[in-house]
Design an enzyme around this catalytic site. Structure first.
Site, PDB file in Angstrom:
ATOM      1  N   ASP A 295       0.229   5.217   0.725  1.00 43.82           N
ATOM      2  CA  ASP A 295      -0.844   5.929   1.409  1.00 43.82           C
ATOM      3  C   ASP A 295      -0.599   7.417   1.544  1.00 43.82           C
ATOM      4  O   ASP A 295       0.442   7.833   2.047  1.00 43.82           O
ATOM      5  CB  ASP A 295      -0.830   5.407   2.859  1.00 43.82           C
ATOM      6  CG  ASP A 295      -2.122   4.781   3.251  1.00 43.82           C
ATOM      7  OD1 ASP A 295      -3.126   5.034   2.605  1.00 43.82           O
ATOM      8  OD2 ASP A 295      -2.095   4.035   4.250  1.00 43.82           O
TER       9      ASP A 295
ATOM     10  N   GLU B 209      -2.753  10.386   3.459  1.00 41.97           N
ATOM     11  CA  GLU B 209      -3.947  10.667   4.255  1.00 41.97           C
ATOM     12  C   GLU B 209      -3.880  12.122   4.687  1.00 41.97           C
ATOM     13  O   GLU B 209      -2.910  12.543   5.333  1.00 41.97           O
ATOM     14  CB  GLU B 209      -4.010   9.757   5.488  1.00 41.97           C
ATOM     15  CG  GLU B 209      -4.083   8.279   5.111  1.00 41.97           C
ATOM     16  CD  GLU B 209      -4.414   7.392   6.301  1.00 41.97           C
ATOM     17  OE1 GLU B 209      -4.012   7.747   7.435  1.00 41.97           O
ATOM     18  OE2 GLU B 209      -5.058   6.358   6.098  1.00 41.97           O
TER      19      GLU B 209
ATOM     20  N   GLU C  51       0.845  -1.194   0.000  1.00 42.03           N
ATOM     21  CA  GLU C  51       0.000   0.000   0.000  1.00 42.03           C
ATOM     22  C   GLU C  51       0.879   1.241   0.000  1.00 42.03           C
ATOM     23  O   GLU C  51       1.896   1.277   0.689  1.00 42.03           O
ATOM     24  CB  GLU C  51      -0.893  -0.020   1.249  1.00 42.03           C
ATOM     25  CG  GLU C  51      -2.019   0.981   1.208  1.00 42.03           C
ATOM     26  CD  GLU C  51      -2.993   0.810   2.390  1.00 42.03           C
ATOM     27  OE1 GLU C  51      -3.338  -0.337   2.742  1.00 42.03           O
ATOM     28  OE2 GLU C  51      -3.372   1.835   2.962  1.00 42.03           O
TER      29      GLU C  51
END
Ligand SMILES: *[C@@H]1O[C@H](CO)[C@@H](O)[C@H](O)[C@H]1NC(C)=O
Length: 302
Positions: free
Chosen positions: A121, A123, A119
């Protein structure tokens, strides 16, 4: 400036009717235009919270709005999956009091056992009005994450669209903001650090409530009286990694190929990190005092 976003309730009758109208319009415009241009409507699918998301046209840009209220948020993913590509997308984040909300952009494979989970990521952690967002990034490879780096953006990400990018090739995962590289995770597999190299990933985005941890460590809760919250995505561009002439695919490229350094402006990266880095796991000696820093955090022995 971006056109003002539509102010709509997250769900309910009015929203449903409006969404039908918007979708019909997008279909009509997409059919009328040359559809070679990247289109959110064509290229992504809403995977949860479909009653909390809608496509609309803003000038020529078809835009996906994700919505969050006290019931739930929503999320989408690209219809296609890729092994090595550059992903660019324009996003405008939840405005005003966004504390407790998290808007995401990430790459993830299909369902695989956790030990194979990769993953990349991004955010965006909301904040109370007037206080800045934090861009939290992480990279998982073979089920192991814990590679957090956080940044302060150098603009207000809620006033206009900005471009967020992930470059993923066999040697690097590079994260860029408006074309400025802020993070470079190198493939140090030769030294024993995991790196995603074999499975296709899709690009995902979502808007959800994380007020148990997101803002000031979870001490500031989401203010539901300000709901619904909206985040906007448009102009997804996916550029699959192109190998050198005579090379079948990027995975076969010789390790020292200049191909994989093209998006890497080392001076720009250094400067951006000096100015905007808030947290780096590689500098967190306290956290890793028993185990030593992860292998990719130590300079290669030459
Ligand atoms: C919110 O604002 C405070 C005060 O400026 C800051 O310390 C914090 O890092 C900001 N971001 C988050 C996600 O809490």
């Amino acid at each position: 400036m971006a056109a003002p976003p539509p102010l709509l309730p997250c769900s309910g009758e009015r929203c449903r009717v409006w969404r039908l109208v918007v979708v019909a319009f997008v279909v009509f415009v997409a059919a009328a235009m040359d559809t070679a241009a990247a289109s959110m409507y064509d290229d992504v699918e809403v995977v949860w919270g479909s009653d909390h998301s809608f496509f609309y046209m803003d000038g020529e840009a078809d835009t996906l709005a994700l919505c969050l209220d006290e019931t739930h948020g929503s999320g989408f993913r690209s219809k296609d999956a890729y092994l090595y590509a550059r992903f660019d997308i324009d996003m405008m984040l939840v405005a005003n009091n966004s504390a407790g909300t998290v808007t995401t952009l990430y790459l993830m494979p299909e369902d695989v056992p956790w030990e194979y989970h990769d993953e990349v990521d991004l955010e965006f952690l909301g904040n109370v009005t007037g206080e800045p967002y934090t861009l939290h990034t992480n990279i998982f490879a073979n089920g192991v994450g814990g590679r957090e780096q956080q940044f302060r953006l150098w603009f207000d990400p809620t006033c206009d669209f900005h471009t967020y990018s992930i470059v993923w090739n066999p040697k690097h995962i590079i994260i860029l903001v408006d074309g400025v590289p802020i993070r470079d995770y190198r493939n140090e597999a030769a030294r024993g650090a995991a790196f995603p190299t074999w499975q296709k990933m899709r690009v995902h985005g979502s808007l959800w409530n994380a007020d148990d941890w997101a803002t000031q460590g979870g001490s500031v809760k989401t203010d539901w009286s300000a709901a619904p919250f909206y985040a906007y995505y448009r102009r997804l561009r996916v550029t699959p990694c192109a190998p050198s002439p005579g090379v079948a695919w990027c995975g076969d490229e010789p390790p020292e190929s200049p191909r994989f350094k093209q998006e890497m402006d080392a001076a720009a990266l250094r400067k951006a990190r000096e100015e905007h880095l808030l947290y780096d796991y590689c500098a967190d000696t306290k956290r890793f005092k028993d185990t030593g820093l992860p292998i990719e955090c130590t300079p290669p022995i030459s």
